[in-house]
Write a protein that holds these residues in place. Structure first.
Motif, PDB file in Angstrom:
ATOM      1  N   LYS A  29       0.848  -1.200   0.100  1.00  0.00           N
ATOM      2  CA  LYS A  29       0.307  -0.132   0.071  1.00  0.00           C
ATOM      3  C   LYS A  29       1.042   1.282   0.000  1.00  0.00           C
ATOM      4  CE  LYS A  29      -0.510  -0.116   5.026  1.00  0.00           C
ATOM      5  NZ  LYS A  29      -1.160  -1.168   5.942  1.00  0.00           N
ATOM      6  N   MET A 186       3.019  -9.161  11.321  1.00  0.00           N
ATOM      7  CA  MET A 186       3.274  -7.739  10.488  1.00  0.00           C
ATOM      8  C   MET A 186       4.740  -7.777  10.958  1.00  0.00           C
ATOM      9  SD  MET A 186      -0.213  -5.726  11.026  1.00  0.00           S
ATOM     10  CE  MET A 186       0.159  -4.239  10.873  1.00  0.00           C
ATOM     11  N   ARG A 202       1.921 -10.703   6.809  1.00  0.00           N
ATOM     12  CA  ARG A 202       1.886  -9.535   5.841  1.00  0.00           C
ATOM     13  C   ARG A 202       2.966  -8.493   6.296  1.00  0.00           C
ATOM     14  NH1 ARG A 202      -2.968 -10.413   8.915  1.00  0.00           N
ATOM     15  NH2 ARG A 202      -2.526  -8.194   9.742  1.00  0.00           N
ATOM     16  N   GLY A 204       4.817  -5.279   5.283  1.00  0.00           N
ATOM     17  CA  GLY A 204       5.072  -3.965   4.503  1.00  0.00           C
ATOM     18  C   GLY A 204       6.501  -3.202   4.735  1.00  0.00           C
TER      19      GLY A 204
HETATM   20  C1  LIG Z   1      -0.132  -2.083   6.634  1.00  0.00           C
HETATM   21  C2  LIG Z   1      -0.586  -3.347   6.905  1.00  0.00           C
HETATM   22  C3  LIG Z   1       0.356  -4.539   7.144  1.00  0.00           C
HETATM   23  C4  LIG Z   1       1.895  -4.323   7.129  1.00  0.00           C
HETATM   24  O1  LIG Z   1       2.285  -3.644   8.136  1.00  0.00           O
HETATM   25  P1  LIG Z   1       3.994  -3.496   8.437  1.00  0.00           P
HETATM   26  O2  LIG Z   1       3.892  -2.944   9.920  1.00  0.00           O
HETATM   27  O3  LIG Z   1       4.235  -2.151   7.441  1.00  0.00           O
HETATM   28  O4  LIG Z   1       4.616  -4.576   8.148  1.00  0.00           O
HETATM   29  C5  LIG Z   1      -0.141  -5.700   7.477  1.00  0.00           C
HETATM   30  N1  LIG Z   1      -1.531  -5.893   7.641  1.00  0.00           N
HETATM   31  C6  LIG Z   1      -2.528  -5.012   7.472  1.00  0.00           C
HETATM   32  C7  LIG Z   1      -3.783  -5.278   7.436  1.00  0.00           C
HETATM   33  C8  LIG Z   1      -1.937  -3.590   7.195  1.00  0.00           C
HETATM   34  O5  LIG Z   1      -2.898  -2.639   7.088  1.00  0.00           O
END
Ligand SMILES: *Cc1c(COP(=O)(O)O)cnc(C)c1O
Length: 212
Positions: A29, A186, A202, A204
């Motif tokens: 994103k 995350m 997940r 990012g």
């Molecule tokens: C943004 C987001 C992530 C990734 O988070 P990071 O801390 O950047 O790794 C994972 N899951 C969801 C639902 C998110 O909105």
């Protein structure tokens, strides 16, 4: 940079993923398609997006590369049609009405859409997701859906007690032997999530850098 980051994340995953059950989703994103292309060139196939409009642009720009797209953001009813038409997985289904719309709007010519129920595992008023006590009732309705398939659960735990929340998610999955997917973990809690049975993580920030 992105290639190095991906490699480091893969090493963190492999160090714990004894049964090779974890799939890495690169959460892209706010990042441009050129960043995603770098990740693709380094072998990444699964991408997670939160915002429909920018996701659709990237899906179009990067088409014909066998990518698997995951919608992980909050879902308004008026967005379900394009989500149903363009994604492979939806992690953030938080009410029956959304599941029903996704089922009705998923083209029959496509494979079934894979769906996860987002669980508000810590009962936080500020977070979306179904409560644990609501899960069983909602699941009974999936029998009627022909175009989507429920695969499991997703959560975004409170950072103060992430481990306990991940354990609770694993217990919930165990109660539903026909489901096989837990989307949790995350950048900040990847290891804890894998130790407690995550099948999708997940990530990012640790791949693409901070979002501005
Ligand atoms: C943004 C987001 C992530 C990734 O988070 P990071 O801390 O950047 O790794 C994972 N899951 C969801 C639902 C998110 O909105």
């Amino acid at each position: 940079m992105i290639q190095d980051n991906l490699k480091k994340i893969q090493e963190r995953i492999h160090a714990l993923d004894k049964n090779q059950q974890v799939t890495l989703i690169a959460v892209s994103k706010t990042k441009p398609a050129s960043d995603l292309q770098q990740a693709i060139d380094a072998g990444q196939h699964h991408f997670g997006e939160n915002y429909l409009q920018e996701a659709l642009e990237k899906i179009d720009t990067l088409k014909n590369q066998n990518l698997i797209w995951h919608f992980i953001g909050p879902i308004q009813s008026n967005k379900t049609k394009q989500i149903a038409q363009n994604f492979d997985w939806v992690h953030s289904v938080d009410r029956l009405k959304i599941a029903k719309r996704l089922n009705d709007q998923r083209p029959e010519s496509m494979d079934k859409l894979n769906v996860l129920l987002q669980v508000n595992i810590d009962n936080e008023p500020t977070k979306s997701g179904v409560l644990e006590s609501e899960i069983d009732e909602i699941i009974t309705h999936f029998e009627n859906f022909q175009n989507i398939v429920l695969r499991g659960f997703m959560c975004i735990p409170n950072q103060d007690n992430a481990e306990r929340s991940f354990q609770k998610m694993a217990e919930i999955l165990k109660k539903h032997p026909n489901l096989d997917t837990l989307s949790m973990g995350m950048s900040s809690d990847l290891e804890l999530a894998i130790e407690n049975g995550a099948t999708f993580v997940r990530i990012g920030t640790d791949i693409f850098g901070k979002r501005v």
